[in-house]
Design a protein around this motif. Structure first.
Motif, short mmCIF file in Angstrom:
data_model
loop_
_atom_site.label_atom_id
_atom_site.label_comp_id
_atom_site.label_asym_id
_atom_site.label_seq_id
_atom_site.Cartn_x
_atom_site.Cartn_y
_atom_site.Cartn_z
N GLN A 5 -10.60 -0.92 -3.67
CA GLN A 5 -9.46 -1.13 -4.57
C GLN A 5 -8.40 -0.04 -4.45
N HIS A 6 -8.80 1.19 -4.10
CA HIS A 6 -7.84 2.29 -4.11
C HIS A 6 -7.47 2.64 -2.66
N ARG A 7 -6.17 2.69 -2.38
CA ARG A 7 -5.72 2.78 -1.00
C ARG A 7 -4.51 3.70 -0.82
N ALA A 8 -4.35 4.17 0.39
CA ALA A 8 -3.12 4.86 0.78
C ALA A 8 -3.00 4.72 2.28
N PHE A 65 -13.69 7.86 1.13
CA PHE A 65 -12.90 6.68 1.52
C PHE A 65 -13.13 6.40 3.00
N ASP A 80 -15.06 0.80 -3.04
CA ASP A 80 -14.90 -0.47 -3.76
C ASP A 80 -13.71 -1.28 -3.23
N LYS A 126 -9.25 3.69 2.37
CA LYS A 126 -9.70 2.76 1.31
C LYS A 126 -10.99 3.27 0.70
N THR A 127 -11.02 3.34 -0.64
CA THR A 127 -12.27 3.72 -1.30
C THR A 127 -13.32 2.64 -1.08
N GLN A 130 -4.62 11.80 -4.15
CA GLN A 130 -4.78 10.34 -4.25
C GLN A 130 -6.24 9.89 -4.33
N PHE A 131 -7.17 10.75 -3.94
CA PHE A 131 -8.57 10.31 -3.88
C PHE A 131 -9.48 11.30 -4.62
N ARG A 176 2.25 9.07 -3.62
CA ARG A 176 2.36 7.84 -2.84
C ARG A 176 3.76 7.29 -2.99
N ILE A 220 0.86 -1.19 0.00
CA ILE A 220 0.00 0.00 0.00
C ILE A 220 0.90 1.24 0.00
#
Lengths: 366, 366
Positions: A220-223, A73, A218, A215-216, A68-69, B363, A55
């Motif tokens: 799938q998208h993370r930081a 999230f 879905d 985390k979004t 990032q978003f 990131r 991640i």
């Protein structure tokens, strides 16, 4: 799926390693194969436990959130432990390490913290979880979220052979329905909620928590974003290994701490420098003292098992991978409070060698 | 001596580099040639200024003195600056850096601190000296022994083309006779004088001095021993370059500090951890602040020259070796108090890049 021939090729080319654990024949990927990342596990029928992906880290909330978003999230707490993937296979529960080994310790203990009956309803489910606490066989430090022994914190779900993660709503519902122990959930935010997330991370910093994974919906998208205090406690627990870890372990955390404090100046309390200096030096003093007393520098780990056989599996694994650096007591494992207690020492070679030479009065050229 | 053909071969094989400074054609050794170490300088007639050899470090007085010495030795103060070798060649004074370059700055300034008339009496003499102080073009830190500008401290004498050092009695006599500025001399000791040397080093530690170089009477056998406070001040002046220096720069000094304190527990004063934490963080805060203000991290150096031509030589050398990392002011050098003042910035690329990415919200995978 990875078919038998592809796997045989991968093993021959050292892209995969064939292993056995108590009758289970499996393989772990050392390099990507068929788009499955390293750390993925190939089960006997060719089905795959995907590797847990790295991640990405943001170091600035203000700049990182909008960058990032572009959607809301969830903020889940990051627990400072080690990552396992848990599943049931032919009626038995296994926990795999990040690298793709069966972890005998985790395999033994996870059912202390979760009811395997979940796999009756969801046979292809894989629980991604952190194991953390003072009594792990891998970590020198612990987390304020576990006072003794270890705890389990489920933070993601995958399904056998399927890429990606189970979406957040389904994950929350499965965690609740099956009473799985979750990583603490801190709510939903938008990329503009810098202030609210800032308040949250400053509270976590004060509590000594590690940080957040964002985390979004879905999944799938993370930081990830960590606290300054976690940088200091990482330094504290590892300073006795100062010369054995990659030096970037320390320089990265110092840099992160400085950026964290520049973004959260209210967390720069008056004794922070003293705490950092002590974090670095206390382990080193301990290392010098250990060397003067016993001629080497090491760390004592302790962990406990339900089954003696798993403790023996673990010892064999450590002997095979840790070699002469790991020393178990003669009577290990021994019974205590209904568990099999295992204590062992791991020696740190480079700091041992440097101190040996320095304390013997040798000349060093640097 | 290194004859012309051998030198040509060495240059062709990249074991030596041919250079010119204001009409002087010379070469510096990048690798040993004819048993002369790297850093040695080949003059136009083939005579050699030997490279200054590395001095081994002991980290324990108690163990190191009896192990390294079997005869009395002198304790000379180690000054935290940069090492030059000074000689007269065809009527001109030159100062060579450790690497074997003519240093235009030192060449310009050394006669501020010594009378070149010494070379009338001793034409083959080479003075080995430290240049230190707040205004050097190479160092971020200074020494408590120089309050402003720079100072010169002669600590060894060599003779052109001859291996080894001039023995201590002859060195002291030449230094005194020609009124050369010496590195502070702290007396003669035996390998059993652990207590007296311990007292001395603790006083130097309190004064913020760097440490000692111990030398046998014949001048050939040596060891150095540094103070804990010099480890901290090295860390302080370089923490803004945390990611640009080899990380061992920091880990070695932390280890040394811990060993020093374990041998001199009375020097472990109550605010030492605070001072160490501040030494690490203050430079990093400064780096983050610099990056937010000006988009990069660097350090401002200043030094002054007697001759404008030497300042220009120095600028050309820095442009050739430091490239785009070094930026001089448009009006450099400018006259001030009878000198030519040169100010320039050096940019630190890795910490600049890491902070750029972090503060932009990217990131990072580590």
């Amino acid at each position: 799926m990875i078919d038998h021939e592809t796997l045989q090729d991968a093993v021959a080319n050292r892209r995969a390693e064939a292993l056995t654990f108590d009758g289970l024949e499996y393989a772990r990927l050392l390099e990507p194969v068929n788009h499955y990342p390293r750390g993925s596990v190939v089960l006997p029928d060719g089905s795959i436990i995907p590797g847990y992906p790295a991640i990405g880290r943001i170091q600035s909330l203000e700049a990182g959130l909008p960058r990032q978003f572009d959607q809301p999230f969830w903020a889940e707490e990051k627990i400072d432990g080690f990552n396992v993937r848990i599943l049931r296979w032919h009626g038995r529960i296994y926990a795999f390490s990040r690298g793709g080994y069966v972890c005998a310790f985790s395999t033994d203990r996870v059912t202390d913290f979760m009811d395997p009956v979940i796999f009756d309803a969801e046979p292809d489910l894989i629980l991604c979880a952190e194991i953390a606490g003072p009594d792990t066989p891998y970590l020198e430090g612990s987390t304020p979220r576990v006072a003794h022994d270890v705890g389990l914190f489920v933070f993601d779900l995958m399904r056998l052979g399927q890429p990606g993660f189970v979406p957040q709503p389904e994950k929350f519902s499965l965690i609740e329905h099956h009473a799985l122990p979750p990583a603490p959930l801190h709510g939903q935010f938008t990329p503009h909620d810098t202030q609210a997330l800032g308040q949250l991370i400053r509270r976590l910093d004060e509590e000594g928590a590690e940080g957040l994974v964002l985390k979004t919906v879905d999944g799938q998208h993370r930081a990830k974003y960590v606290t300054g205090s976690s940088c200091i406690s990482d330094i504290r627990v590892c300073s006795e290994q100062l010369l054995d870890l990659p030096p970037e372990y320390f320089t990265n955390r110092l840099t992160r701490l400085a950026i964290f404090l520049s973004e959260h100046p209210s967390r720069h309390h008056t004794d922070l420098e003293q705490i950092l200096g002590d974090a670095l030096l206390s382990g080193l003093y301990g290392a010098v003292g250990q060397h003067r007393r016993q001629g080497h520098v090491g760390h004592r780990y302790r962990c406990r098992f339900r089954e003696r056989a798993n403790a023996l599996h673990f010892m064999n694994h450590m002997r095979a991978t840790g070699g002469r650096h790991v020393a178990f007591a003669d009577d290990a494992p021994r019974q205590e409070d209904g568990y099999w207690l295992l204590e062992f020492d791991r020696q740190f070679d480079r700091i041992t060698g440097t101190l040996a030479s320095a304390l013997a009065g040798e000349r060093q050229y640097d």
